[in-house]
Scaffold this motif. Structure first.
Motif, PDB file in Angstrom:
ATOM      1  N   ARG A 187      30.498  48.164  40.493  1.00 52.49           N
ATOM      2  CA  ARG A 187      31.721  47.845  41.220  1.00 52.49           C
ATOM      3  C   ARG A 187      31.438  47.688  42.706  1.00 52.49           C
ATOM      4  O   ARG A 187      31.936  46.769  43.345  1.00 52.49           O
ATOM      5  N   VAL A 188      30.611  48.570  43.243  1.00 51.03           N
ATOM      6  CA  VAL A 188      30.247  48.471  44.664  1.00 51.03           C
ATOM      7  C   VAL A 188      29.516  47.149  44.937  1.00 51.03           C
ATOM      8  O   VAL A 188      29.806  46.449  45.918  1.00 51.03           O
ATOM      9  N   GLU A 202      48.524  30.592  47.063  1.00 51.15           N
ATOM     10  CA  GLU A 202      48.367  31.962  46.636  1.00 51.15           C
ATOM     11  C   GLU A 202      48.243  32.082  45.123  1.00 51.15           C
ATOM     12  O   GLU A 202      47.776  33.086  44.607  1.00 51.15           O
ATOM     13  N   GLU A 203      48.678  31.072  44.396  1.00 54.73           N
ATOM     14  CA  GLU A 203      48.604  31.125  42.947  1.00 54.73           C
ATOM     15  C   GLU A 203      47.300  30.536  42.410  1.00 54.73           C
ATOM     16  O   GLU A 203      47.052  30.539  41.219  1.00 54.73           O
ATOM     17  N   SER A 204      46.473  30.006  43.296  1.00 55.30           N
ATOM     18  CA  SER A 204      45.217  29.401  42.872  1.00 55.30           C
ATOM     19  C   SER A 204      44.215  30.459  42.445  1.00 55.30           C
ATOM     20  O   SER A 204      44.401  31.648  42.664  1.00 55.30           O
ATOM     21  N   SER A 205      43.106  30.009  41.879  1.00 50.92           N
ATOM     22  CA  SER A 205      42.046  30.930  41.471  1.00 50.92           C
ATOM     23  C   SER A 205      41.508  31.652  42.684  1.00 50.92           C
ATOM     24  O   SER A 205      41.433  31.115  43.771  1.00 50.92           O
ATOM     25  N   SER A 206      41.142  32.916  42.508  1.00 49.03           N
ATOM     26  CA  SER A 206      40.565  33.709  43.595  1.00 49.03           C
ATOM     27  C   SER A 206      39.152  34.089  43.209  1.00 49.03           C
ATOM     28  O   SER A 206      38.647  33.734  42.168  1.00 49.03           O
ATOM     29  N   ALA A 207      38.533  34.890  44.077  1.00 48.04           N
ATOM     30  CA  ALA A 207      37.146  35.259  43.825  1.00 48.04           C
ATOM     31  C   ALA A 207      36.999  36.135  42.593  1.00 48.04           C
ATOM     32  O   ALA A 207      35.966  36.147  41.960  1.00 48.04           O
ATOM     33  N   LEU A 208      38.045  36.887  42.231  1.00 49.25           N
ATOM     34  CA  LEU A 208      37.914  37.777  41.084  1.00 49.25           C
ATOM     35  C   LEU A 208      37.725  37.033  39.763  1.00 49.25           C
ATOM     36  O   LEU A 208      36.772  37.306  39.039  1.00 49.25           O
ATOM     37  N   PRO A 209      38.599  36.060  39.405  1.00 49.68           N
ATOM     38  CA  PRO A 209      38.305  35.319  38.173  1.00 49.68           C
ATOM     39  C   PRO A 209      37.024  34.513  38.249  1.00 49.68           C
ATOM     40  O   PRO A 209      36.376  34.272  37.240  1.00 49.68           O
ATOM     41  N   GLY A 222      39.492  47.399  40.420  1.00 48.98           N
ATOM     42  CA  GLY A 222      39.668  48.588  39.611  1.00 48.98           C
ATOM     43  C   GLY A 222      38.687  48.642  38.464  1.00 48.98           C
ATOM     44  O   GLY A 222      37.696  47.906  38.418  1.00 48.98           O
ATOM     45  N   SER A 223      38.981  49.504  37.493  1.00 47.96           N
ATOM     46  CA  SER A 223      38.067  49.672  36.361  1.00 47.96           C
ATOM     47  C   SER A 223      38.027  48.440  35.472  1.00 47.96           C
ATOM     48  O   SER A 223      37.104  48.288  34.669  1.00 47.96           O
ATOM     49  N   ASP A 224      39.017  47.548  35.597  1.00 44.62           N
ATOM     50  CA  ASP A 224      38.971  46.326  34.793  1.00 44.62           C
ATOM     51  C   ASP A 224      37.885  45.374  35.290  1.00 44.62           C
ATOM     52  O   ASP A 224      37.430  44.506  34.555  1.00 44.62           O
TER      53      ASP A 224
END
Length: 286
Positions: free
Chosen positions: A49-50, A3-10, A39-41
């Protein structure tokens, strides 16, 4: 450690800043549980965003740990949100945050019933500025892992909220702020430790509001904190029947006119701050 690994967001952020990532990096991101904060970030432009959320969910095979979609402009995107929530990428979701940006208070802002498909695995849930689906009132709906629940500006029926709470056997933290449709709330929970509440008309979207007027703690053997979060708003009456571990009462706002603890009734005339320890026998202890 997964769970602490990189995810799709980074992974998406790296593509934007550093160019195309290596195949090995992409494989690592797709192998980790998805942690998607949309979010907006991520981007302040709705259209981007979509597109980004759709791309991430299409690329990631699942499962997911967290999906956050705060302050989203609904407009004509209900089907899009419903599709995201049905994505295989969100299988096994542990945490969800979903709220709308209310642009026209006269319009409905429905929460897709597909958000309820995560009930078996959710540990934390936060919903804001939306209309809860009628399916929420079904007694058979259970959230066996849910420990934290926050509702902000939500429109729902009294039966739906009571049904929701009765289906959370391990709930520890409950936050209710500015919700509409529940006039009387009864709490019976063997696990709740903290309750925060705020009765407010802020950004109210319906006429003839039903706001929380009476809060009754019928049986809460683990409850330690009962916190009113507003210096001015109710509910008008708070009744504590059994809460042997209750240690802290927060701000008693000007809107609270009656406080009943066990067999003792207090008429509250001004806003006061209470931080007291109660012995078990004062609040229905054994």
């Amino acid at each position: 450690m997964a769970e602490e690994s990189s995810s799709a967001l980074p992974f998406i952020g790296q593509r934007r800043e550093l160019g195309r990532p290596s195949p090995a990096g992409g494989a690592l991101c797709r192998a980790a549980p998805l942690n998607l904060g949309a979010g907006s970030d991520l981007t302040r432009q709705d259209r981007k965003r979509v597109l980004l959320v759709s791309k991430i969910l299409a690329d990631h095979p699942g499962p997911a740990r967290r999906f956050a979609l705060p302050s989203f402009r609904l407009r004509n995107r209900y089907a899009k949100i419903d599709g995201w929530l049905r994505s295989r990428s969100l299988a096994g979701l542990h945490e969800i945050q979903l709220s709308y940006d209310i642009e026209d208070p006269r319009l409905p802002y429905p929460l897709p019933p597909s958000a309820l498909r995560f009930a078996p695995t959710l540990c934390a849930a936060e919903f804001g500025w939306c209309d809860f689906p009628s399916e929420m009132a079904v007694p058979s709906l259970k959230f066996p892992c849910l420990k934290k629940l926050s509702l902000h500006g939500v429109t729902m029926t009294e039966d739906a909220l009571h049904s929701l709470l009765s289906g959370c056997p391990v709930l520890e933290s409950l936050l209710l702020e500015g919700n509409v449709g529940v006039g009387r709330l009864r709490i019976n929970s063997p696990t709740l430790r903290s309750i925060g509440f705020n009765v407010s008309r802020y950004r109210a979207r319906v006429e003839n509001l039903i706001l929380l007027q009476e809060l009754i703690i019928e049986d809460a053997p683990c409850l330690e904190r009962l916190l009113s979060l507003s210096p001015t708003n109710g509910p008008e009456s708070i009744r504590i029947m059994r809460a042997p571990k209750l240690e802290v009462l927060g701000l008693l706002s000007k809107g609270i006119t009656k406080l009943e603890i066990g067999t003792t009734v207090f008429q509250v005339e001004t806003a006061i701050l209470i931080c007291v320890l109660y012995n078990a026998f004062l609040i229905g202890g054994d």
